[in-house]
Enzyme design. Structure first.
Site, mmCIF file in Angstrom:
data_model
loop_
_atom_site.group_PDB
_atom_site.id
_atom_site.type_symbol
_atom_site.label_atom_id
_atom_site.label_comp_id
_atom_site.label_asym_id
_atom_site.label_seq_id
_atom_site.Cartn_x
_atom_site.Cartn_y
_atom_site.Cartn_z
ATOM 1 N N TYR A 113 0.835 -1.202 0.000
ATOM 2 C CA TYR A 113 0.000 0.000 0.000
ATOM 3 C C TYR A 113 0.875 1.258 0.000
ATOM 4 O O TYR A 113 0.659 2.183 -0.801
ATOM 5 C CB TYR A 113 -0.919 0.010 1.215
ATOM 6 N N LYS A 155 1.181 4.386 -2.829
ATOM 7 C CA LYS A 155 0.896 5.794 -2.559
ATOM 8 C C LYS A 155 2.117 6.671 -2.825
ATOM 9 O O LYS A 155 1.981 7.842 -3.201
ATOM 10 C CB LYS A 155 0.385 5.970 -1.131
ATOM 11 N N THR A 157 -12.788 6.580 7.033
ATOM 12 C CA THR A 157 -13.581 6.157 5.869
ATOM 13 C C THR A 157 -13.558 4.645 5.806
ATOM 14 O O THR A 157 -12.812 3.985 6.536
ATOM 15 C CB THR A 157 -13.011 6.725 4.549
#
Length: 304
Positions: A171, A175, A208
């Site tokens: 991940y 990014k 989120t």
């Protein structure tokens, strides 16, 4: 709260617009007058989000298009549909992503899922929409990165994490790749004389479904330490967490190559933040761009 400047007459594409920071960005852009194309993997969820936006802003111009960034054929279909409309595109917000997928998963194109969803898909999308962006008077591309990128490196020898897979490391690499895409696009715009702003943002620690959807893929679930951390670390809601992205996308003060995030690292109002050294590595950015062109088949248009 950051006030989005008037966006009447502008067209914006927001990826991952059915939830979280994407939905908040779409809502506030539409509220400011933009025509918003909500690019979502699941249209039903997109239409639900669009209905929420219209309820808050009855005059909102929003429409839903399917886009699966983990599938290059879907990216090509999306860019072809917009290209057929032949309307200049003022704003592209690369927001959608997936986080901490527990087991290495390959896409239909044979890519590691996090690299595909977070970087290769957005890269192909950006290249595919670049002609429409360059037809607009003052286009912008705003790309969401993450604070995890500060601790990442690009492993060019194992870009797809085939030999050694770590959910967090894959991940973070994806990014950082977004960050390098943003900076290299800014450099290309300057070299080629494009009136294009390419800026980046990170949301700090924003609550989120990104935090849970990835770890729950393939029957997985967040570990004990992740669960404790989610509850213990200072966090903020999507309204505040989306502001760095909106600032990068719409503020007159945002600059090409600029990077924006919460004032206090994880939370707070937006400010200009310093890119990590890895995000300023021009050689790595150029190498990654070339690698992405090879992997996706998406090539930058001829200079204008």
């Amino acid at each position: 709260m950051y006030q989005v400047p008037d966006q009447h007459g502008k067209i914006a594409v927001v990826t991952g617009a059915n939830s979280g920071t994407g939905k908040e960005a779409a809502k506030r852009l539409a509220g400011a007058g933009a025509e918003v194309i909500m690019a979502v993997r699941t249209p039903a969820k997109g239409h639900e989000a669009a209905a929420e936006i219209r309820a808050a802003h009855p005059d909102a111009q929003v429409r839903v298009h399917r886009l699966d960034l983990a599938d290059l054929s879907s990216v090509r279909e999306f860019t072809a549909a917009l290209s057929a409309e032949a309307r200049p595109l003022d704003l592209l917000i690369n927001n959608a992503g997936v986080m901490n997928v527990p087991a290495r998963t390959e896409t239909v194109d044979g890519f590691e899922l996090q690299l595909a969803s977070n970087f290769l898909g957005p890269f192909a999308l950006t290249i595919g929409l670049l002609p429409l962006l360059l037809d607009a008077p003052a286009p912008r591309v705003a790309t969401m990165s993450s604070g995890t990128a500060n601790r990442a490196t690009i492993d060019f020898e194992d870009l797809q994490s085939a030999r050694d897979y770590s959910p967090f490391r894959a991940y973070a690499q994806s990014k950082l790749a977004d960050m390098l895409m943003m900076t290299h696009l800014a450099e290309l715009a300057e070299q080629r004389g494009w009136n294009l702003v390419s800026a980046g943002a990170h949301p700090g620690y924003t609550r989120t479904n990104l935090m849970t959807s990835g770890p729950n893929l393939n029957g997985g679930r967040p570990g004990l330490l992740e669960t404790i951390a989610y509850k213990a670390i200072p966090s903020q809601g999507p309204q505040q967490g989306t502001e760095p992205l909106l600032y990068a996308a719409t503020s007159p003060g945002a600059v090409s190559g600029g990077y924006y995030g919460p004032r206090w690292g994880l939370i707070g109002p937006s400010k200009h933040v310093t890119l990590p050294r890895s995000g300023r590595d021009r050689a790595s950015a150029a190498r990654l761009w070339t690698e992405a062109e090879t992997l996706t088949g998406a090539t930058i248009p001829d200079p204008r």
